[in-house]
Scaffold this motif. Structure first.
Motif, PDB file in Angstrom:
ATOM      1  N   ARG A   1       0.984  -1.201   0.080  1.00 45.20           N
ATOM      2  CA  ARG A   1      -0.066  -0.055   0.097  1.00 45.20           C
ATOM      3  C   ARG A   1       0.910   1.245  -0.035  1.00 45.20           C
ATOM      4  O   ARG A   1       0.625   2.376  -0.485  1.00 45.20           O
ATOM      5  CB  ARG A   1      -0.946  -0.108   1.195  1.00 45.20           C
ATOM      6  CG  ARG A   1      -1.675   1.147   1.390  1.00 45.20           C
ATOM      7  CD  ARG A   1      -2.774   0.998   2.387  1.00 45.20           C
ATOM      8  NE  ARG A   1      -3.208   2.458   2.774  1.00 45.20           N
ATOM      9  CZ  ARG A   1      -3.865   2.740   3.779  1.00 45.20           C
ATOM     10  NH1 ARG A   1      -3.888   1.699   4.895  1.00 45.20           N
ATOM     11  NH2 ARG A   1      -4.510   3.859   3.941  1.00 45.20           N
ATOM     12  N   TYR A   2       2.038   1.030   0.645  1.00 41.26           N
ATOM     13  CA  TYR A   2       2.733   2.303   0.685  1.00 41.26           C
ATOM     14  C   TYR A   2       4.137   2.263  -0.218  1.00 41.26           C
ATOM     15  O   TYR A   2       4.569   3.214  -0.717  1.00 41.26           O
ATOM     16  CB  TYR A   2       3.525   2.495   2.140  1.00 41.26           C
ATOM     17  CG  TYR A   2       2.351   2.650   3.381  1.00 41.26           C
ATOM     18  CD1 TYR A   2       1.749   3.794   3.145  1.00 41.26           C
ATOM     19  CD2 TYR A   2       1.888   1.735   3.948  1.00 41.26           C
ATOM     20  CE1 TYR A   2       0.710   4.114   4.230  1.00 41.26           C
ATOM     21  CE2 TYR A   2       0.751   1.820   4.858  1.00 41.26           C
ATOM     22  CZ  TYR A   2       0.231   3.037   5.146  1.00 41.26           C
ATOM     23  OH  TYR A   2      -0.563   3.210   5.803  1.00 41.26           O
ATOM     24  N   VAL A   3       4.568   1.212  -0.569  1.00 34.44           N
ATOM     25  CA  VAL A   3       5.967   0.885  -1.047  1.00 34.44           C
ATOM     26  C   VAL A   3       5.699   0.906  -2.721  1.00 34.44           C
ATOM     27  O   VAL A   3       4.733   0.058  -2.979  1.00 34.44           O
ATOM     28  CB  VAL A   3       6.557  -0.206  -0.699  1.00 34.44           C
ATOM     29  CG1 VAL A   3       7.789  -0.412  -1.395  1.00 34.44           C
ATOM     30  CG2 VAL A   3       7.040  -0.079   0.862  1.00 34.44           C
TER      31      VAL A   3
ATOM     32  N   VAL B   1       4.959  12.044   1.035  1.00 32.14           N
ATOM     33  CA  VAL B   1       4.938  10.599   0.442  1.00 32.14           C
ATOM     34  C   VAL B   1       3.368  10.206   0.328  1.00 32.14           C
ATOM     35  O   VAL B   1       2.662  10.235   1.340  1.00 32.14           O
ATOM     36  CB  VAL B   1       5.611   9.440   1.041  1.00 32.14           C
ATOM     37  CG1 VAL B   1       5.486   8.059   0.794  1.00 32.14           C
ATOM     38  CG2 VAL B   1       7.089   9.756   1.297  1.00 32.14           C
ATOM     39  N   ARG B   2       2.789   9.963  -0.894  1.00 36.13           N
ATOM     40  CA  ARG B   2       1.366   9.358  -0.833  1.00 36.13           C
ATOM     41  C   ARG B   2       0.473  10.405  -0.282  1.00 36.13           C
ATOM     42  O   ARG B   2      -0.503   9.962   0.266  1.00 36.13           O
ATOM     43  CB  ARG B   2       1.233   8.009  -0.296  1.00 36.13           C
ATOM     44  CG  ARG B   2       1.884   6.849  -1.028  1.00 36.13           C
ATOM     45  CD  ARG B   2       1.483   5.738  -0.216  1.00 36.13           C
ATOM     46  NE  ARG B   2       0.160   5.292   0.019  1.00 36.13           N
ATOM     47  CZ  ARG B   2      -0.999   4.828  -0.809  1.00 36.13           C
ATOM     48  NH1 ARG B   2      -0.410   4.654  -2.180  1.00 36.13           N
ATOM     49  NH2 ARG B   2      -1.889   4.870  -0.425  1.00 36.13           N
ATOM     50  N   ASN B   3       0.713  11.775  -0.394  1.00 37.71           N
ATOM     51  CA  ASN B   3       0.159  12.878   0.014  1.00 37.71           C
ATOM     52  C   ASN B   3      -0.195  12.620   1.465  1.00 37.71           C
ATOM     53  O   ASN B   3      -1.042  13.267   2.078  1.00 37.71           O
ATOM     54  CB  ASN B   3      -1.629  12.836  -0.295  1.00 37.71           C
ATOM     55  CG  ASN B   3      -1.130  13.005  -2.075  1.00 37.71           C
ATOM     56  OD1 ASN B   3      -0.592  13.944  -2.382  1.00 37.71           O
ATOM     57  ND2 ASN B   3      -2.211  12.200  -2.727  1.00 37.71           N
ATOM     58  N   GLY B   4       0.794  12.058   2.434  1.00 35.33           N
ATOM     59  CA  GLY B   4       1.005  12.485   3.735  1.00 35.33           C
ATOM     60  C   GLY B   4       0.775  11.068   4.469  1.00 35.33           C
ATOM     61  O   GLY B   4      -0.369  10.378   4.205  1.00 35.33           O
ATOM     62  N   ILE B   5       1.933  10.434   5.087  1.00 34.93           N
ATOM     63  CA  ILE B   5       1.827   9.233   5.916  1.00 34.93           C
ATOM     64  C   ILE B   5       2.427   9.559   7.319  1.00 34.93           C
ATOM     65  O   ILE B   5       2.956  10.556   7.189  1.00 34.93           O
ATOM     66  CB  ILE B   5       2.465   7.884   5.251  1.00 34.93           C
ATOM     67  CG1 ILE B   5       3.874   8.281   4.815  1.00 34.93           C
ATOM     68  CG2 ILE B   5       1.712   7.659   4.037  1.00 34.93           C
ATOM     69  CD1 ILE B   5       4.784   7.103   4.641  1.00 34.93           C
ATOM     70  N   ASP B   6       2.242   8.919   8.146  1.00 35.92           N
ATOM     71  CA  ASP B   6       2.884   8.956   9.733  1.00 35.92           C
ATOM     72  C   ASP B   6       4.309   8.754   9.501  1.00 35.92           C
ATOM     73  O   ASP B   6       4.761   8.010   8.733  1.00 35.92           O
ATOM     74  CB  ASP B   6       2.014   7.942  10.277  1.00 35.92           C
ATOM     75  CG  ASP B   6       2.360   8.289  11.898  1.00 35.92           C
ATOM     76  OD1 ASP B   6       2.093   9.296  12.710  1.00 35.92           O
ATOM     77  OD2 ASP B   6       3.237   7.477  12.295  1.00 35.92           O
ATOM     78  N   SER B   7       5.075   9.477  10.277  1.00 36.36           N
ATOM     79  CA  SER B   7       6.506   9.425  10.317  1.00 36.36           C
ATOM     80  C   SER B   7       7.098   7.900  10.644  1.00 36.36           C
ATOM     81  O   SER B   7       7.906   7.263  10.086  1.00 36.36           O
ATOM     82  CB  SER B   7       7.280  10.513  11.150  1.00 36.36           C
ATOM     83  OG  SER B   7       6.824  10.419  12.198  1.00 36.36           O
TER      84      SER B   7
ATOM     85  N   LEU C   1       6.587   5.838   7.764  1.00 40.29           N
ATOM     86  CA  LEU C   1       7.717   5.835   6.767  1.00 40.29           C
ATOM     87  C   LEU C   1       9.026   5.263   7.183  1.00 40.29           C
ATOM     88  O   LEU C   1       9.687   4.517   6.334  1.00 40.29           O
ATOM     89  CB  LEU C   1       8.064   7.529   6.627  1.00 40.29           C
ATOM     90  CG  LEU C   1       9.116   8.072   5.831  1.00 40.29           C
ATOM     91  CD1 LEU C   1       8.773   7.678   4.328  1.00 40.29           C
ATOM     92  CD2 LEU C   1       9.576   9.325   6.212  1.00 40.29           C
ATOM     93  N   ARG C   2       9.060   5.363   8.463  1.00 45.19           N
ATOM     94  CA  ARG C   2      10.323   4.734   8.881  1.00 45.19           C
ATOM     95  C   ARG C   2      10.242   3.193   8.934  1.00 45.19           C
ATOM     96  O   ARG C   2      11.509   2.386   8.489  1.00 45.19           O
ATOM     97  CB  ARG C   2      10.592   4.934  10.446  1.00 45.19           C
ATOM     98  CG  ARG C   2      11.284   6.266  10.682  1.00 45.19           C
ATOM     99  CD  ARG C   2      11.299   6.577  12.248  1.00 45.19           C
ATOM    100  NE  ARG C   2      11.779   7.896  12.748  1.00 45.19           N
ATOM    101  CZ  ARG C   2      10.898   8.864  13.139  1.00 45.19           C
ATOM    102  NH1 ARG C   2       9.622   8.554  13.333  1.00 45.19           N
ATOM    103  NH2 ARG C   2      11.215   9.919  13.351  1.00 45.19           N
TER     104      ARG C   2
END
Length: 75
Positions: free
Chosen positions: A5-7, A32-38, A41-42
């Motif tokens: 979903r993210y990658v 990233v993707r119009n905003g994701i939680d940091s 991301l990590r």
């Protein structure tokens, strides 16, 4: 949540580049993707975050070394 979903290839390259440019993680996460939680991301882009910084440092080091070597070769 599925990792796919993210990658994506595009997201991986984007995160790596922004990390190399020195953007803070929270700013990268917003882009990233119009905003994701940091934390997300990590979790999903840990390799890209490290690789971006490593490639940037390597490029700077290579350039400095080449300039130093060129300066010592001048008469």
């Amino acid at each position: 949540v599925s990792q796919s979903r993210y990658v994506s290839h595009q997201n991986c390259k984007q995160v790596e580049a922004m990390s190399g440019y020195g953007l803070p993680i929270d700013q990268i996460a917003i882009l990233v993707r119009n905003g994701i939680d940091s934390d997300t991301l990590r979790k999903h882009f840990a390799t890209e975050l490290v690789a971006g910084k490593a490639k940037a440092n390597s490029g700077v080091g290579r350039t400095l070394f080449q300039k130093a070597m060129a300066a010592t070769r001048r008469p």
